[in-house]
Design an enzyme around this catalytic site. Structure first.
Site, PDB file in Angstrom:
ATOM      1  N   ASP A  36       9.186  68.021   7.172  1.00 32.49           N
ATOM      2  CA  ASP A  36       9.782  69.125   7.920  1.00 32.49           C
ATOM      3  C   ASP A  36       9.054  69.262   9.242  1.00 32.49           C
ATOM      4  O   ASP A  36       8.112  68.524   9.520  1.00 32.49           O
ATOM      5  CB  ASP A  36       9.786  70.428   7.099  1.00 32.49           C
ATOM      6  CG  ASP A  36       8.390  70.827   6.649  1.00 32.49           C
ATOM      7  OD1 ASP A  36       7.491  70.889   7.516  1.00 32.49           O
ATOM      8  OD2 ASP A  36       8.198  71.067   5.447  1.00 32.49           O
ATOM      9  N   LYS A  53      16.601  69.102   8.885  1.00 37.81           N
ATOM     10  CA  LYS A  53      17.823  68.595   9.521  1.00 37.81           C
ATOM     11  C   LYS A  53      18.973  68.407   8.546  1.00 37.81           C
ATOM     12  O   LYS A  53      20.044  67.952   8.933  1.00 37.81           O
ATOM     13  CB  LYS A  53      17.527  67.268  10.235  1.00 37.81           C
ATOM     14  CG  LYS A  53      16.692  67.472  11.472  1.00 37.81           C
ATOM     15  CD  LYS A  53      16.584  66.207  12.290  1.00 37.81           C
ATOM     16  CE  LYS A  53      15.657  66.433  13.471  1.00 37.81           C
ATOM     17  NZ  LYS A  53      14.958  65.219  13.851  1.00 37.81           N
ATOM     18  N   MET A  91       2.995  83.128  10.224  1.00 43.48           N
ATOM     19  CA  MET A  91       4.421  83.486  10.230  1.00 43.48           C
ATOM     20  C   MET A  91       4.638  84.908  10.741  1.00 43.48           C
ATOM     21  O   MET A  91       5.477  85.641  10.223  1.00 43.48           O
ATOM     22  CB  MET A  91       5.029  83.336   8.815  1.00 43.48           C
ATOM     23  CG  MET A  91       5.070  81.892   8.352  1.00 43.48           C
ATOM     24  SD  MET A  91       6.039  81.662   6.875  1.00 43.48           S
ATOM     25  CE  MET A  91       4.840  82.067   5.638  1.00 43.48           C
TER      26      MET A  91
HETATM   27  N1  SAH Z   1       1.000  75.479   4.775  1.00 44.01           N
HETATM   28  C1  SAH Z   1       0.784  75.793   6.177  1.00 44.01           C
HETATM   29  C2  SAH Z   1       1.426  77.123   6.561  1.00 44.01           C
HETATM   30  C3  SAH Z   1       2.928  77.166   6.360  1.00 44.01           C
HETATM   31  S1  SAH Z   1       3.623  78.692   6.891  1.00 44.01           S
HETATM   32  C4  SAH Z   1      -0.710  75.787   6.471  1.00 44.01           C
HETATM   33  O1  SAH Z   1      -1.538  75.781   5.555  1.00 44.01           O
HETATM   34  O2  SAH Z   1      -1.048  75.774   7.658  1.00 44.01           O
HETATM   35  C5  SAH Z   1       4.012  78.317   8.574  1.00 44.01           C
HETATM   36  C6  SAH Z   1       3.049  79.006   9.511  1.00 44.01           C
HETATM   37  O3  SAH Z   1       1.864  78.244   9.662  1.00 44.01           O
HETATM   38  C7  SAH Z   1       3.563  79.172  10.918  1.00 44.01           C
HETATM   39  O4  SAH Z   1       4.455  80.259  11.040  1.00 44.01           O
HETATM   40  C8  SAH Z   1       2.264  79.425  11.656  1.00 44.01           C
HETATM   41  O5  SAH Z   1       1.797  80.733  11.432  1.00 44.01           O
HETATM   42  C9  SAH Z   1       1.327  78.475  10.948  1.00 44.01           C
HETATM   43  N2  SAH Z   1       1.181  77.176  11.634  1.00 44.01           N
HETATM   44  C10 SAH Z   1       1.482  75.962  11.133  1.00 44.01           C
HETATM   45  N3  SAH Z   1       1.170  75.000  12.023  1.00 44.01           N
HETATM   46  C11 SAH Z   1       0.645  75.619  13.104  1.00 44.01           C
HETATM   47  C12 SAH Z   1       0.127  75.183  14.356  1.00 44.01           C
HETATM   48  N4  SAH Z   1       0.068  73.888  14.672  1.00 44.01           N
HETATM   49  N5  SAH Z   1      -0.328  76.105  15.219  1.00 44.01           N
HETATM   50  C13 SAH Z   1      -0.299  77.418  14.921  1.00 44.01           C
HETATM   51  N6  SAH Z   1       0.183  77.897  13.758  1.00 44.01           N
HETATM   52  C14 SAH Z   1       0.639  77.001  12.859  1.00 44.01           C
END
Ligand code: SAH
Length: 268
Positions: free
Chosen positions: A49, A71, A186
């Site tokens: 994703d 997608k 999020m």
């Molecule tokens: N499992 C993921 C989180 C999934 S929820 C983890 O452990 O990071 C999705 C959220 O992760 C996004 O809304 C944002 O808050 C955060 N996120 C994921 N990738 C990011 C990035 N490169 N920069 C900033 N926030 C990120």
């Protein structure tokens, strides 16, 4: 002689499909684990994703198929049930399926639901932990989630439902009093309501805060402000998802960020 691998699910083999959930880290191809990269290199199909580090897909075998679940028709609306079904169907074709996810699979990634669905379908599944953006995104911007004398702990919450929303299970008043760093994932769309609520619950308006977007990517951006001014500052900067917000004294520090690791020669 193949090496015995404790992470290898029992019962897997030719004609018997299996699934590996791989946490790919926040986005920089240097922040995937060695085990995660190895799983990708041994994939027959990768179910990915938009949050998974896309550059790592260059590592998959030539024969491997990529299914982007963002997608599938109706885009990001792809339901978890549909994703689970894709994983089950692909594994039943005898393939090694890698479910490639951003960050860590168990941090708001619904990885646990995928593991349950696969287990119920009798499909061997293993999970490779990932570097979670809840810690790495702030760190890449020079914001430690704990720091000696500033924060004794950190609390990570999802802001996907706002304070006061009947679906919310978070006690925001309790969070305002924890004395720990608050890390909100999020939470771009709900940021104003979250900050307003924390202020109403007694957090000081001058509490340092930072929002970090696209952490680990060349497009990484950071907005720093006090808690009362953060929503306006984030709006003015045009910040969008994915972004992590850090609230607490640690956001007012002056550690250097490492940003884009590749640009600094730290990977490859
Ligand atoms: N499992 C993921 C989180 C999934 S929820 C983890 O452990 O990071 C999705 C959220 O992760 C996004 O809304 C944002 O808050 C955060 N996120 C994921 N990738 C990011 C990035 N490169 N920069 C900033 N926030 C990120």
């Amino acid at each position: 002689m193949p090496r015995a691998d404790p992470a290898e699910p029992t019962g897997a083999g030719p004609g018997r499909g299996r699934v590996t959930l791989v946490g790919g880290g926040p986005g920089d191809p240097g922040l995937i684990t060695v085990a995660g990269l190895r799983a990708l290199r041994e994939a027959d199909v990768v179910v990915t994703d938009r949050l998974a580090p896309q550059e790592c897909l260059a590592e998959i075998p030539a024969h491997a198929e990529v299914i982007d679940v963002a997608k599938i028709p109706r885009g990001e609306q792809t339901s978890q049930e549909t994703i689970n079904q894709v994983l089950v169907d692909q594994a039943r074709r005898g393939r090694h399926v890698v479910r490639f996810k951003g960050g860590d699979p168990y941090v708001f990634g619904r990885g646990g639901e995928e593991v349950i669905a696969l287990t119920q379908a009798g499909i061997p599944v293993s999970v490779v932990p990932g570097v979670t953006s809840s810690i790495a995104a702030p760190e890449l911007a020079g914001v430690p989630v704990t720091h000696r004398g500033l924060a004794q702990g950190f609390t990570v919450v999802s802001g996907h439902v706002a304070p006061g929303d009947p679906r919310s299970t978070v006690d925001w008043a309790a969070l305002a009093r924890t004395g720990t760093t608050l890390v909100v994932l999020m939470g771009v769309h709900t940021l104003r309501r979250i900050c307003t609520r924390l202020l109403a619950d007694g957090m000081a308006p001058t509490t340092p805060a930072a929002t970090i977007a696209d952490a680990g990517l060349a497009s990484q951006r950071v907005v720093r402000a006090t808690l009362d001014e953060l929503p306006d500052a984030v709006d003015a900067a045009g910040i969008g998802s994915p972004a992590v917000t850090v609230i607490g004294a640690v956001a007012g520090g002056d550690l250097p960020g490492t940003g884009d690791l590749a640009a600094r020669g730290l990977v490859r």
